[in-house]
Design an enzyme around this catalytic site. Structure first.
Site, PDB file in Angstrom:
ATOM      1  N   LYS A 160      10.965  -2.427   8.357  1.00 14.71           N
ATOM      2  CA  LYS A 160      11.344  -1.784   9.754  1.00 14.71           C
ATOM      3  C   LYS A 160      12.555  -2.343  10.339  1.00 14.71           C
ATOM      4  CE  LYS A 160       8.678  -0.226  14.031  1.00 14.71           C
ATOM      5  NZ  LYS A 160       7.382  -0.148  14.516  1.00 14.71           N
ATOM      6  N   HIS A 266      -2.966  -0.568   8.557  1.00 12.43           N
ATOM      7  CA  HIS A 266      -2.187  -1.458   9.622  1.00 12.43           C
ATOM      8  C   HIS A 266      -3.357  -2.781  10.037  1.00 12.43           C
ATOM      9  CE1 HIS A 266       1.730  -2.054  10.967  1.00 12.43           C
ATOM     10  NE2 HIS A 266       1.342  -2.449  12.146  1.00 12.43           N
ATOM     11  N   TYR A 301      -1.307 -10.666  19.840  1.00 11.29           N
ATOM     12  CA  TYR A 301      -2.356 -11.332  19.163  1.00 11.29           C
ATOM     13  C   TYR A 301      -3.044 -12.391  19.779  1.00 11.29           C
ATOM     14  CZ  TYR A 301      -0.268  -8.298  15.477  1.00 11.29           C
ATOM     15  OH  TYR A 301       0.247  -7.092  14.836  1.00 11.29           O
TER      16      TYR A 301
END
Length: 320
Positions: A160, A266, A301
């Site tokens: 990406k 994902h 996260y």
């Protein structure tokens, strides 16, 4: 069916700028929808007002997500800028604000349970995603040359944002990878016997490497079961397996593992990042392995963990 010269001109511009095939398909889809919505008027005769009408239609009538809405706007900005030579100014309709969500993750045990319910190459794909934090598109695009079995690393080419990076190769997957490489070798040798053997390469690389695309090291680790025609250059090649194949297998595996969570491809990448932080790895290391430009992207996260970096404990778990 005749092709629109205007659409083909946009396609050529997208390819000249080296956008991905996925972006090309998305942009052309939204540009076509915009033209159809306005009665097939030519975009040179339209401007901000028509764009606002279309985006309002998507948001109110079609009820698309903010991300989809933003993608459509990006496609129209691209079209007006590069094909109509017109910038969109002072629009009442700006980019939609996307909600900040904490990602759904699996625990280490849940991740392994799902992986064990998969089989064959699908199990290996999931193992690489959870073991190295790969996106499904990155895992499926891996080529034999991308693996360093001595250093336990995987090279991710043009992920990406067109960025390269290195990530982890799980030690316990090395034997399965070696076996898969032998399978690819057999498939490739038969392709050569049949007069083929080319792998799918980006247009910019096929011109550079030419017949080198027939070398084993360029072949995908997860090749498709059939050969196809290259979408840009028209030569017969062997691409990698489609994401849909993996997603169908994953859905069944989650059901068999009896995991009461929404699990997508994902989710393995999210679970990798959370597990790395949970086991004490520095957030900067995790950022590099994931390929994030900004550590703030990785910091999300920390919110997934039961205990944050300060070791906070719930009042319900204290003795006094």
């Amino acid at each position: 069916m005749s092709k629109s010269p205007f659409i083909e001109s946009i396609r050529n511009t997208i390819r000249t700028k080296r956008y991905s095939l996925r972006t090309e398909k998305a942009y052309l889809y939204w540009i076509r929808q915009f033209i159809i919505f306005h009665g097939k008027r030519h975009p040179k005769d339209m401007a901000e007002f028509e764009v606002e009408q279309f985006l309002t239609h998507l948001a109110v009538t079609k009820k698309v997500s903010p991300l989809t809405q933003n993608q459509a706007l990006c496609a129209l900005i691209f079209m007006f800028r590069h094909e109509v030579s017109k910038e969109l100014h002072n629009m009442q309709f700006q980019f939609a604000k996307t909600p900040k969500r904490i990602p759904q993750v699996l625990t280490h045990h849940e991740s392994l349970s799902v992986i064990h319910q998969l089989s064959g190459i699908h199990q290996l794909v999931a193992g690489l995603m959870y073991g190295g934090g790969l996106r499904v598109s990155e895992a499926l695009r891996l080529r034999i040359k991308d693996f360093d079995l001595e250093r336990n690393t995987v090279f991710v080419f043009r992920s990406k944002g067109q960025k390269d990076r290195m990530t982890l190769l799980p030690e316990n997957l090395k034997e399965d990878i070696a076996i898969q490489i032998e399978r690819v070798k057999d498939i490739h040798e038969q392709d050569l016997v049949d007069g083929f053997g080319m792998t799918s390469l980006p247009a910019s690389l096929i011109k550079k490497y030419g017949q080198a695309a027939k070398q084993l090291y360029w072949q995908y680790l997860f090749p498709s079961t059939t050969r196809c025609e290259h979408p840009y250059d028209g030569y017969t090649c062997r691409h990698h397996i489609h994401q849909t194949s993996f997603r169908k297998a994953l859905k069944k595996a989650v059901e068999r593992a009896n995991i009461p969570k929404r699990v997508t491809s994902h989710t393995f990448r999210h679970s990798f990042a959370t597990r790395m932080l949970e086991t004490g790895h520095d957030i900067r290391v995790v950022q590099e392995l994931l390929g994030h430009d900004d550590v703030k992207t990785t910091q999300i996260y920390t919110h997934v963990l039961g205990k944050n970096k300060f070791g906070a404990i719930s009042p319900m778990d204290t003795n006094r």
